[in-house]
Design an enzyme around this catalytic site. Structure first.
Site, PDB file in Angstrom:
ATOM      1  CG  ASP A 201     -16.791  13.363   5.245  1.00  0.00           C
ATOM      2  OD1 ASP A 201     -17.458  12.419   5.708  1.00  0.00           O
ATOM      3  OD2 ASP A 201     -15.713  13.741   5.753  1.00  0.00           O
TER       4      ASP A 201
ATOM      5  CD  GLU B 277     -19.010  10.924   2.511  1.00  0.00           C
ATOM      6  OE1 GLU B 277     -18.954  10.479   3.663  1.00  0.00           O
ATOM      7  OE2 GLU B 277     -18.005  10.956   1.740  1.00  0.00           O
TER       8      GLU B 277
END
Length: 173
Positions: free
Chosen positions: A50, A122
């Site tokens: 992320d 992610e």
């Protein structure tokens, strides 16, 4: 057996540490049914990915659009990295068939699966960053995620529903 070699071939990236690649696809639920599995779930990789995703997208937007205000760039970035977009990209590149899920989670579709796919995207970015470094992770992000920016801008997907409604209403007056 999951076909990770095919994924690597399709994405033009080869992991040195195959365990990192596998771990990116391990959902927490899988470990509940497979407690002896040799890898941990993907949530720490997701946390890292992320941050890498946010950095690469932000730097790209900052550099490529020097005349745009930060508020506008923020909405563009949000449209690129939101769960719906990441899940869509994950499906396009074949992540859905590679997920390691519990039997119950494997039956889930819709929003629950999209959320898992977005998190897996992610996680994959985090694994790619750890295994191959920022340059290769940035190349992946540029190709598969930033490549969606023209569509987002053309379709105004960066605007929220209320803004689009107001704009449409004003055009009809």
């Amino acid at each position: 057996m999951k076909d990770f070699p095919e994924l690597e071939q399709n994405l033009h990236v080869v992991f040195k540490n195959k365990d990192l690649l596998w771990q990116a696809f391990v959902h927490r639920s899988y470990l509940n049914e497979n407690p002896d599995f040799h890898l941990f779930h993907n949530e720490r990789l997701e946390f890292l990915g992320d941050a890498v995703l946010e950095l690469v997208v932000t730097e790209h937007l900052y550099s490529k659009y020097p005349d745009k205000p930060e508020g506008e760039l923020t909405t563009w970035r949000a449209a690129l990295v939101n769960a719906k977009m990441l899940a869509s990209i994950a499906k396009e590149i074949g992540f859905n068939d590679l997920l390691l899920l519990s039997r119950g989670e494997a039956r889930e579709t819709g929003k629950a699966r999209d959320y898992i796919l977005a998190n897996t995207m992610e996680s994959f970015i985090g694994a790619l960053y750890l295994d191959r470094g920022l340059k290769i992770a940035a190349k992946f992000i540029t190709t598969y995620i930033l490549g969606k920016l023209p569509h987002i801008l053309e379709s105004k997907l960066f605007e929220d529903a209320k803004s689009r409604f107001q704009e449409t209403a004003q055009e009809k007056q």
